[in-house]
Design a protein around this motif. Structure first.
Motif, short mmCIF file in Angstrom:
data_model
loop_
_atom_site.label_atom_id
_atom_site.label_comp_id
_atom_site.label_asym_id
_atom_site.label_seq_id
_atom_site.Cartn_x
_atom_site.Cartn_y
_atom_site.Cartn_z
N THR A 43 0.98 -1.15 0.00
CA THR A 43 -0.13 0.08 0.09
C THR A 43 0.87 1.27 0.15
O THR A 43 1.99 1.17 0.49
N CYS B 196 2.21 4.89 1.02
CA CYS B 196 2.49 5.37 2.58
C CYS B 196 1.33 6.31 3.08
O CYS B 196 0.87 7.10 2.28
N ASP B 197 1.07 5.92 4.40
CA ASP B 197 -0.15 6.73 5.08
C ASP B 197 0.44 8.01 5.56
O ASP B 197 1.62 8.18 5.35
N SER B 198 -0.45 8.84 6.17
CA SER B 198 0.14 9.78 6.99
C SER B 198 0.95 9.69 8.07
O SER B 198 1.66 10.64 8.43
N ASP B 199 0.94 8.43 8.50
CA ASP B 199 1.74 8.00 9.72
C ASP B 199 3.53 7.42 8.92
O ASP B 199 4.23 7.10 9.88
N LYS C 283 3.63 4.68 7.09
CA LYS C 283 3.58 3.33 7.38
C LYS C 283 3.03 2.65 6.05
O LYS C 283 2.19 3.42 5.34
N THR C 284 3.34 1.36 5.71
CA THR C 284 2.85 0.77 4.59
C THR C 284 2.68 -0.70 5.23
O THR C 284 3.26 -1.07 6.09
N ARG D 63 1.76 -3.41 9.51
CA ARG D 63 2.09 -2.08 8.95
C ARG D 63 3.48 -1.74 9.33
O ARG D 63 3.98 -2.01 10.47
N CYS E 44 7.60 2.75 6.00
CA CYS E 44 7.71 3.32 4.46
C CYS E 44 9.41 3.03 3.99
O CYS E 44 10.26 3.79 4.88
N ALA F 174 3.25 11.95 3.23
CA ALA F 174 3.46 10.36 2.81
C ALA F 174 3.98 10.85 1.38
O ALA F 174 4.45 9.39 0.86
#
Length: 1013
Positions: A339, A341-344, A346-347, A375, A378, A391
Motif C-alpha cells: 500500500t 505510505c499513509d500519513s504516519d 507506514k505501509t 504495518r 515506508c 506521505a
C-alpha cells in the motif's frame, strides 16, 4: 461461379464470372431440355430452386442477370435474363445487393456488410478462397526433400492466424478480382527479426506488381502491439501473398507472425450479409461491423444480442462463445501489493483477488484470501527526492541534491548537480513511469496494472492470462550533459542501468526495448527463462527523446487455465544518467573560470579534464582519451593502447594504419594504408535444418577514419519499411556502423526471394584497443593454432577490438582480432579468411578471429633488406649490382639502388704488395733452409768421428788437443742423456748383439760446459 468470401454460404462477386453468351446459351439449352423432357410434368420453379448471378461485363460496361438452378431438371419456368446493374455499381456499408430486385438492402441485425468490401475476422479455420502453401525452393547440401515442410502452414487461432514456427517458407494466398481500384488492409504482429515477413501482389500472369519496399517488407511491431498495413489494389485480378520465412540460426525459437482482420475494398457487390461470428453481435440493422460480447456473456453465430452467464457459478471472458464454470480458488488466484505510505509513514502488504475474479471461495478445497501483513515503516525516498513531512516524496529543487533521506541541500562551490534518476525504493510508481497489460487474443487484462511495486523492487503483476504482455514504461524527454563536458565531443550522452531477476518455471521472456523520437520500438536485449540477479547497461550515444520499455510474458502459448502466475520478474533498481528533467542525488566537480569565491562553472574545451587542485581545465596528455562519463582528475585521461593514438579532441583512440616494431636491433615499420578501406568477407554457404541457404557476411574497417567507424551493415528487410528511416541516425535504424560488423545474407535462390535478404546485423568491434605482435591485449587473446603457422620470419601483427555492449550470450560483450600476415605473393589488398575450425569466424560466439594475408602486411623495406654484388674488372671498368635478400619480406620503403659503374685496375695495389711480400718470404725461407742444412752436416761429421774413435770398453778417446782447431766451432759439450738419440739407440742394439755393454754419450753444441747424465 467462384466464391470470394467466407465459407459459410456467403458470396462476394466482383462482376460475375461467366460470360453473357455462355449463360444465355445455358438458359436456352435448359429450356430446350425442359421442353424435350416434357416440361408440363415439372413443377413451376420457386425462388428457393434457383439463384441469380451476373454475367461478365462486356465492352460497353453492361451485364445481364440470369437465373441458375441449384439442381437441373427439377422445375420449369426459370426467370428470363434481364439487364443488370452497371459493372461498377456497389452498395454502401451495412447493405447488400438483393438480386431479385437488384436494389441495395440493409443487413438484418446479427449480420454486417462492408458494401463494396469484404472482411475476414473469423479464424476458426482457414476461410474458403485462402490457401496456405509451404514452399521449399532450395535443397540443403545433403539434398533433403521438400517433404520436411509439408506440415508447415498458417494456423487458425480463432481470433487470428498464426504463421509457422519453423524455417520453412509458407505463403497465405488469396485471389480477388476487382472491377475498380481498391485496397487491402490487415492487422498484424511481427516482433521477431529471425523471421522474414513480406506482403506482395501478383496479377493473373503471376507477375509481381510494382511495390515500394515499405509496402512489401512489413515493419516490426512492439511486443504485444498490433500494426496496420494497407496497400492499394489495381482493377483486375489481384493475387495476394502473405509470406513468412524463418531463419533459425541459433537455439532460440521463432516467434510467429500473427494476422487478423483482413479487409479488401473495391469488390463490385456482395450478394448477402455476413453473420456475426460467435462471441460478437450486431444489435441494429444495417451494421458494418459486429461488437464483442462483454465479460460474463456469450453469443453464437449471427447473434443480435449476447446471453448473460450465471455470475454466481459461471464466468466468461470478453468475446466468449460459451460460459465456463468457476473453479475453486487457489494460490494462483490472488497476489500481493504494497500500500502507499499513509500519513504516519507506514505501509503494509495486502492480498487481492486477481480481477476479474473467476473462482469460488465457498466450495470444498478453496483457499481463503490471506490476511494483510503488519504495518511497516515506508522505505525512504529515492535519491534526488525528499519527504516534506507528508506521505509523498517530492523532487529536490534545481541546484540542490539529496540522498533521499536527508533534506535537499545546495551543491557546494565548484560543483554542480549530477542530474538523472535513481529508482531503488518502490513504494509508489514514479511519475514518469507507467504500467499496462496487453494480450494478443483477448482483453482480459485491459486496464490492469502490468507491474506492482513491492518495497525494495518492482515486480510483474498477475495479469489476466499467462500469455499476457506485462508492460513497464519509462519516458526520458532527452539528455543534458553536465556543464563541464558540454563542450566536449561526447560519445556518451547518458546511460541506463537496471538490476533485475527472473524466476520462471516455463518459457518466460523479458524484453528490454527502446523507442527513440517516437519511432518504431526496437528490442535492445531479451532474456529467456530464469536468470539470476544481474545488471544490464545500455549507453545512449545520441541525444534524443527516448522511451524505455520492459515487457514480460510468462509463456507465448494461450491457455484457459492459469499455470504460471507465480513466474515473475523483479527489477530492483533503475538508474538513468544525464536525464534532461532529472533530479540530483549528488554533486560533482565542475571547471571554474577562476579560483575566486563565487566563480561559476564553465564547460571545458574538448580533450580537457578538470584539475583536482585548481578546478581549472587542463588538456589531456598526448595519446590519451577521456573516459565517456566523467572528466574530473587527470586519471580521467586513459592511455591509448599500443599502436594507437588519440585524436585532437582526445575523444577516441585510433590507428593511422602505421605500426612499428623493434626486432633484433632493427626497427620494422609497417604501412597498412592499402588495407585501410573497408574489406569484406562472405563465408559459406551454410544451411539451416530446414535447408535454408545463407551466408555470413563481414564488413571490416581496419583503421577507420580517425576513430570514425567506417564498416556498415544494413538490414534491408526491416529498415526499408519506413521511408524516413534512411534519414535517421544510424543509432535509431536497423543498420550498424562500426569497425567490424556481421550480417546474415540469404541469396535470391535461398528462399526464392526476388532480392538478396540481409538481416541480423550486429556490431563486433566498436572500440579499437590497439595493435601488437603479442597474442593478448586487455584480456583479449588469440590462439595461434587457429590459423596455419606463418612460414615467414616476419611476425604477425594483431589488431584488437571490443564491443562492450553485453548480450544474453556474451555478458562481457564481444571482441574481435584481425591478424595481419606478410605474404609477398598476395596482392596489396590481400585475402581475408576465418579459422577453418570455426567457419562462423568465432568458436564461442563472443570473440571473432580474422586472418588478413597481404603484401601490404609486410614491413617497409630498408637498406638491410638488400645486398650488393660486384662484377669483375673488365677493361678498367667494374659494375656493382644490388639485389633483394631472398625471400623478400618487405614492401615499399627504400627503393633498390640501380647498377653502379666504377673504374678499376687490372692488378690491384694490394695484389702487388702481396706478391712482393710472398717473393721476399720465399727467398728468406730458402736461405734459412740452406744455413741449417749446412750446420746439420757439420754436426753429423763430429758424431761420426766420435763414434769411430770409441774403443770397445766404451771409453772416450783421449783428446788430441785441448785447443780448438782452426775452422771448428767452440760450441761442443758432452751431455749424458737419459734419452739416447736415434743413433745412440742403434749403437746400443748393436752392442747388445755383440755381448758388449756400453753407454752412449751425446754431444750438445753448448759451449764451455759438460753435462753428465
Amino acid at each position: 461461379m467462384e466464391p470470394r468470401g467466407q465459407s459459410k454460404g456467403h458470396f462476394v462477386f466482383s462482376a460475375g464470372y461467366m460470360s453473357a453468351s455462355s449463360l444465355i446459351c445455358c438458359a436456352l439449352i435448359l429450356s430446350s431440355f425442359q421442353w424435350v423432357a416434357g416440361a408440363e410434368d415439372l413443377p413451376q420453379c420457386e425462388e428457393m430452386d434457383y439463384y441469380f448471378e451476373y454475367t461478365e461485363c462486356d465492352s460497353t460496361g453492361s451485364r445481364w442477370r440470369v437465373a441458375i438452378p441449384h439442381t437441373q431438371g427439377v422445375c420449369r419456368g426459370l426467370p428470363d435474363p434481364v439487364r443488370g446493374t452497371d459493372c461498377t455499381f456497389s452498395c454502401n456499408a451495412g447493405e447488400f445487393l438483393e438480386m431479385s430486385a437488384q436494389q441495395c438492402t440493409q443487413c438484418a441485425a446479427g449480420t454486417y456488410s462492408l458494401g463494396s468490401g469484404i472482411r475476414f475476422d473469423e479464424w476458426d479455420d482457414i476461410p474458403a478462397g485462402f490457401t496456405s502453401l509451404a514452399t521449399y525452393l532450395t535443397n540443403g547440401p545433403a539434398g533433403e526433400e521438400a517433404l520436411a515442410c509439408n506440415s508447415s502452414s498458417w494456423v487458425p487461432q480463432g481470433t487470428h492466424l498464426e504463421s509457422n514456427r519453423d524455417e520453412c517458407t509458407v505463403s497465405l494466398i488469396y485471389a480477388v478480382h476487382l472491377k475498380k481500384p481498391g485496397s487491402v488492409s490487415f492487422e498484424y504482429q511481427y516482433v521477431d527479426n529471425n523471421i522474414f515477413f513480406e506482403f506482395f501482389i501478383q496479377n493473373d500472369q503471376c507477375q509481381e506488381m510494382d511495390q515500394t519496399s515499405d509496402q512489401k517488407w512489413i515493419k516490426l511491431t512492439n511486443s504485444g502491439e498490433w500494426g496496420n498495413h494497407t496497400v492499394d489494389l489495381k482493377s483486375g485480378t489481384n493475387i495476394l501473398y502473405w509470406r513468412t520465412t524463418g531463419i533459425l540460426l541459433g537455439a532460440k525459437i521463432i516467434k510467429p507472425v500473427l494476422l487478423k482482420n483482413i479487409e479488401i475494398e473495391g469488390v463490385a457487390y456482395t450478394s448477402e450479409c455476413f453473420p456475426c461470428r460467435p462471441g460478437t453481435f450486431s444489435r441494429t440493422p444495417g451494421s458494418s461491423s459486429c461488437e464483442l460480447c462483454p465479460r460474463n456473456s456469450f453469443s453464437g453465430k449471427g447473434a443480435s444480442s449476447c446471453t448473460h452467464c450465471d455470475t454466481e457459478t459461471e464466468f466468461s471472458s470478453e468475446g466468449a462463445v460459451e460460459c465456463k464454470e468457476k473453479p475453486a480458488c487457489s494460490e494462483k488466484d490472488y497476489f500481493q501489493i504494497h500500500t502507499p505510505c499513509d500519513s504516519d509513514g507506514k505501509t503494509q502488504i495486502i492480498y487481492k483477488w486477481i480481477e476479474p475474479k473467476i473462482c469460488m471461495e465457498n466450495v470444498t478445497g478453496a483457499v481463503a484470501l490471506p490476511p494483510s501483513g503488519n504495518r511497516e515503516p515506508c522505505p525512504p525516498c529515492n535519491p534526488g527526492f525528499y519527504n516534506n513531512d507528508t506521505a509523498n516524496c517530492s523532487p529536490c529543487p534545481a541546484g540542490t541534491y539529496s540522498d533521499g533521506i536527508k533534506a535537499c541541500e545546495r551543491c557546494p562551490a565548484g560543483t554542480e548537480p549530477a542530474l538523472g534518476y535513481e529508482y531503488k525504493w518502490w513504494n509508489v510508481l514514479p511519475a514518469n513511469m507507467k504500467t499496462s497489460c496487453f494480450n494478443v487474443g483477448n482483453s482480459k487484462c485491459d486496464g490492469m496494472n502490468g507491474w506492482e511495486v513491492a518495497g525494495d523492487h518492482i515486480r510483474s503483476g498477475a495479469g489476466g492470462s499467462d500469455n499476457d504482455y506485462l508492460i513497464l514504461n519509462l519516458r526520458i524527454p532527452g539528455f543534458k550533459l553536465p556543464t563541464s563536458v558540454a563542450g566536449t565531443t561526447a560519445s556518451e550522452f547518458g546511460r541506463i542501468t537496471f538490476v533485475f531477476e527472473t524466476i520462471c518455471s516455463a518459457d518466460c521472456e523479458l524484453y528490454f526495448m527502446m523507442d527513440v523520437n517516437r519511432k518504431s520500438p526496437t528490442v535492445v536485449e531479451s532474456w529467456e527463462g530464469s536468470k539470476e540477479k544481474q545488471s544490464y547497461t545500455h549507453v545512449m550515444t545520441k541525444n534524443a527523446s527516448v522511451s524505455y520499455t520492459w515487457a514480460f510474458q510468462r509463456t507465448n502459448q494461450a491457455q484457459d487455465i492459469r499455470q504460471y502466475v507465480n513466474d515473475i520478474v523483479k527489477i530492483y533498481s533503475i538508474m538513468v544518467t544525464n536525464a534532461q528533467d532529472g533530479v540530483a542525488s549528488s554533486c560533482h566537480a565542475c571547471a571554474l573560470v577562476s579560483q575566486h569565491p563565487g566563480s561559476s562553472c564553465v564547460p571545458c574545451p574538448a580533450g580537457h579534464y578538470i584539475d583536482k587542485d585548481t578546478n581549472q581545465c587542463r588538456e589531456c596528455p598526448a595519446d590519451t582519451y577521456l573516459s565517456g562519463h566523467q572528466i574530473y582528475g587527470k586519471e580521467a585521461c586513459l592511455p591509448c593502447g599500443p599502436g594507437s593514438r588519440s585524436n585532437k579532441e582526445h575523444s577516441v583512440c585510433f590507428s593511422n594504419c602505421s605500426f612499428s616494431y623493434m626486432a633484433q636491433n632493427r626497427t620494422l615499420v609497417y604501412d597498412f594504408t592499402q588495407l585501410g578501406p573497408v574489406g569484406s568477407i562472405m563465408n559459406g554457404p551454410s544451411f539451416t535444418s530446414k535447408g535454408t541457404k545463407y551466408f555470413r557476411f563481414f564488413n571490416i574497417s581496419l583503421c577507420g577514419r580517425e576513430g570514425e567507424r567506417a564498416a556498415i551493415c544494413n538490414d534491408n528487410v526491416t529498415d526499408l519499411s519506413s521511408k524516413n528511416l534512411l534519414r535517421e541516425s544510424s543509432e535509431f535504424v536497423n543498420n550498424v556502423e562500426t569497425f567490424i560488423c556481421q550480417s546474415t545474407i540469404i541469396p535470391t535462390d535461398g528462399r526464392g526471394f526476388r532480392t538478396a535478404v540481409s538481416s541480423q546485423s550486429i556490431s563486433l568491434a566498436d572500440i579499437f584497443l590497439g595493435a601488437t605482435v603479442e597474442n593478448e591485449l586487455n584480456g583479449v587473446s588469440v590462439n595461434p593454432d587457429l590459423f596455419p603457422k606463418a612460414s615467414k620470419a616476419t611476425p604477425d601483427v594483431n589488431f584488437f577490438y571490443s564491443s562492450p555492449r553485453a548480450t544474453s550470450s556474451c555478458d562481457k560483450g564481444r571482441n574481435a582480432v584481425i591478424t595481419l600476415r606478410c605474404d609477398p605473393e598476395k596482392t596489396s589488398r590481400g585475402e581475408l579468411s576465418v579459422p577453418s575450425k570455426c567457419p562462423a569466424g568465432t568458436c564461442d560466439g563472443c570473440t571473432f578471429y580474422f586472418l588478413w594475408e597481404s603484401a601490404s602486411a609486410c614491413p617497409q623495406c630498408t637498406e638491410a633488406d638488400y645486398h650488393k654484388i660486384e662484377g669483375a674488372c673488365k677493361g678498367g671498368v667494374q659494375d656493382t649490382h644490388y639485389v633483394w635478400n631472398e625471400p623478400k619480406l618487405c614492401t615499399k620503403g627504400v627503393s633498390l639502388p640501380g647498377k653502379k659503374t666504377s673504374h678499376c685496375e687490372a692488378i690491384d695495389v694490394w695484389l702487388k704488395f702481396g706478391a712482393g711480400t710472398g717473393a721476399f718470404s720465399a727467398v728468406l725461407l730458402i736461405s734459412l733452409s740452406c744455413y741449417f742444412w749446412k750446420k746439420n752436416k757439420k754436426l753429423e761429421y763430429k758424431y761420426s768421428r766420435l763414434v769411430m774413435s770409441a774403443n770397445k770398453e766404451c771409453e772416450l778417446p783421449a783428446a788430441d788437443s785441448c785447443a780448438i782447431m782452426e775452422g771448428e766451432d767452440n760450441e761442443e759439450e758432452v751431455v749424458y742423456s737419459n734419452k739416447p738419440s736415434l743413433l745412440g739407440k742403434l749403437k746400443s742394439i748393436a752392442a747388445k748383439s755383440n755381448g758388449e755393454s756400453c753407454e752412449s754419450v751425446q754431444l750438445k753444441s753448448k759451449p764451455e760446459r759438460w753435462v753428465w747424465g
